[in-house]
Design an enzyme around this catalytic site. Structure first.
Site, PDB file in Angstrom:
ATOM      1  N   GLY A 218       0.806  -1.218   0.000  1.00  0.00           N
ATOM      2  CA  GLY A 218       0.000   0.000   0.000  1.00  0.00           C
ATOM      3  C   GLY A 218       0.836   1.264   0.000  1.00  0.00           C
ATOM      4  O   GLY A 218       2.018   1.238  -0.318  1.00  0.00           O
ATOM      5  N   ALA A 219       0.181   2.395   0.355  1.00  0.00           N
ATOM      6  CA  ALA A 219       0.797   3.730   0.224  1.00  0.00           C
ATOM      7  C   ALA A 219       1.343   3.848  -1.193  1.00  0.00           C
ATOM      8  O   ALA A 219       2.521   4.126  -1.427  1.00  0.00           O
ATOM      9  CB  ALA A 219       1.883   3.965   1.275  1.00  0.00           C
TER      10      ALA A 219
ATOM     11  N   HIS B 198       4.148   1.692  -8.269  1.00  0.00           N
ATOM     12  CA  HIS B 198       3.132   0.632  -8.157  1.00  0.00           C
ATOM     13  C   HIS B 198       2.149   0.712  -9.332  1.00  0.00           C
ATOM     14  O   HIS B 198       1.759  -0.300  -9.898  1.00  0.00           O
ATOM     15  CB  HIS B 198       2.310   0.796  -6.873  1.00  0.00           C
ATOM     16  CG  HIS B 198       3.080   0.598  -5.609  1.00  0.00           C
ATOM     17  ND1 HIS B 198       3.299   1.616  -4.715  1.00  0.00           N
ATOM     18  CD2 HIS B 198       3.660  -0.499  -5.072  1.00  0.00           C
ATOM     19  CE1 HIS B 198       3.982   1.155  -3.674  1.00  0.00           C
ATOM     20  NE2 HIS B 198       4.220  -0.120  -3.876  1.00  0.00           N
TER      21      HIS B 198
ATOM     22  N   ASP C  91      13.436  -3.190  -5.467  1.00  0.00           N
ATOM     23  CA  ASP C  91      13.736  -4.254  -4.498  1.00  0.00           C
ATOM     24  C   ASP C  91      14.422  -5.390  -5.248  1.00  0.00           C
ATOM     25  O   ASP C  91      13.862  -6.483  -5.403  1.00  0.00           O
ATOM     26  CB  ASP C  91      12.445  -4.720  -3.834  1.00  0.00           C
ATOM     27  CG  ASP C  91      11.788  -3.599  -3.054  1.00  0.00           C
ATOM     28  OD1 ASP C  91      12.393  -3.132  -2.083  1.00  0.00           O
ATOM     29  OD2 ASP C  91      10.692  -3.166  -3.446  1.00  0.00           O
TER      30      ASP C  91
ATOM     31  N   SER D  81       7.152   3.994  -0.882  1.00  0.00           N
ATOM     32  CA  SER D  81       6.084   4.341   0.059  1.00  0.00           C
ATOM     33  C   SER D  81       6.666   5.060   1.271  1.00  0.00           C
ATOM     34  O   SER D  81       6.019   5.898   1.891  1.00  0.00           O
ATOM     35  CB  SER D  81       5.368   3.071   0.521  1.00  0.00           C
ATOM     36  OG  SER D  81       4.900   2.367  -0.594  1.00  0.00           O
TER      37      SER D  81
HETATM   38  O1  PAF Z   1       7.669  -5.150  -1.973  1.00  0.00           O
HETATM   39  C1  PAF Z   1       6.734  -5.151  -1.143  1.00  0.00           C
HETATM   40  O2  PAF Z   1       5.956  -4.221  -1.040  1.00  0.00           O
HETATM   41  C2  PAF Z   1       6.569  -6.352  -0.234  1.00  0.00           C
HETATM   42  O3  PAF Z   1       7.802  -6.865   0.160  1.00  0.00           O
HETATM   43  C3  PAF Z   1       5.670  -7.463  -0.845  1.00  0.00           C
HETATM   44  C4  PAF Z   1       6.300  -8.073  -2.068  1.00  0.00           C
HETATM   45  C5  PAF Z   1       4.311  -6.878  -1.183  1.00  0.00           C
HETATM   46  C6  PAF Z   1       5.472  -8.564   0.189  1.00  0.00           C
HETATM   47  O4  PAF Z   1       4.864  -8.100   1.345  1.00  0.00           O
END
Ligand code: PAF
Length: 286
Positions: free
Chosen positions: A31-32, A37, A150, A186
């Site tokens: 979220g956020a 995203h 990430d 976020s």
């Molecule tokens: O990257 C993220 O936001 C989190 O690590 C994920 C992949 C949603 C798992 O909680």
């Protein structure tokens, strides 16, 4: 757009999609939401018939209770952004829905998680792999979308998919940046005005390192030192790590530049109590 809050509701919906031969794209998030995203959601909408976005701040991947407590939560704003981006179903479960009982299974990704985020956040990738596996089982996607910011997470999730034979494709998209270079995250919402003003230094440090890596005039260790010194000049930034690693194996470079390989320059740093990560890739001449 439908909002689903229970694991059973998502499973039932998934079953219907599968019976109707619809291609399912999953975008797991905490979220956020930001433009990074939304780029993943739009891509998932282009490449699949239906799109599930999960918004769940997963407690098992936080090794710091305060960090979990302070993680930004704006469910209404998230929901408002997702429909226009092409989301079909927003999955927003409670902790009890995702973890009806404490898990016993432990994930261990060996050398892949003994560096960088895994080294500095013990148990982090166990928690990520646990929740991502649950989301894969509940939504049975054909494709799942992640951001390259990430980098280590994407590598570990690809390993998870291979090791457990999940029948899906992992799709990774490049980091989206603010105009001044700061990687969208976020956590940026938590930056004070002072911290936000110096935050672009992180990307500048990575670009400095990338330029030096491309030149190969100094050893990886000397480049590491140069980047650390660049960041040390800004008192508002505390560097947690800066690593030059092979982008595939994630193992730190030692002593020489591997010809023809892609090098990941990755860092984590604290700015006024907010922890940010970022990375860039450089492909070395063969
Ligand atoms: O990257 C993220 O936001 C989190 O690590 C994920 C992949 C949603 C798992 O909680």
């Amino acid at each position: 757009m439908e909002i689903l809050q229970s694991a059973a509701a998502l499973q039932a919906q998934t079953e219907i999609w599968r019976q109707n031969k619809l291609r399912v794209g999953l975008v797991p998030t905490m979220g956020a939401l930001h433009e990074g995203h939304l780029q993943l959601v739009r891509a998932a909408a282009r490449e699949n018939d239906v799109v599930v976005v999960s918004v769940f701040v997963n407690p098992t991947q936080f090794n710091n209770a305060e960090d979990f407590r302070l993680y930004p939560r704006v469910p209404d704003a998230d929901a408002a952004l997702l429909g226009p981006a092409g989301c079909t179903a927003l999955f927003m479960p409670s902790v009890e829905q995702m973890y009806p009982q404490p898990t016993v299974l432990r994930f261990d990704f060996g050398p892949l998680e003994q560096v960088m985020e895994g080294e500095h956040r013990p148990g982090h990738f166990h928690g990520v792999a646990t929740v991502v596996s649950k989301l894969f089982h509940l939504s049975r996607p054909h494709r799942a979308y992640f951001g390259q910011k990430d980098l280590q997470q994407v590598t570990i999730i690809r390993q998870l998919v291979a090791d457990l034979s999940f029948d899906l494709e992992i799709v990774a998209y490049p980091t989206i940046r603010e105009e001044d270079g700061l990687a969208m995250s976020s956590r940026n919402r938590r930056l004070s005005a002072e911290a936000r003003a110096v935050a672009p230094r992180l990307y500048q440090a990575l670009m400095l390192g990338a330029g030096l890596a491309q030149e190969q005039a100094q050893t990886p260790e000397a480049v590491q030192q140069a980047v650390a010194e660049f960041l040390a000049a800004e008192p508002a930034i505390t560097l947690e790590y800066f690593t030059l690693a092979d982008a595939q194996t994630l193992q730190p470079l030692a002593g020489f530049w591997p010809r023809g390989r892609t090098v990941a320059l990755c860092l984590a740093a604290h700015l006024g109590g907010v922890r940010l990560i970022d990375n860039v890739l450089v492909t070395l001449p063969g």
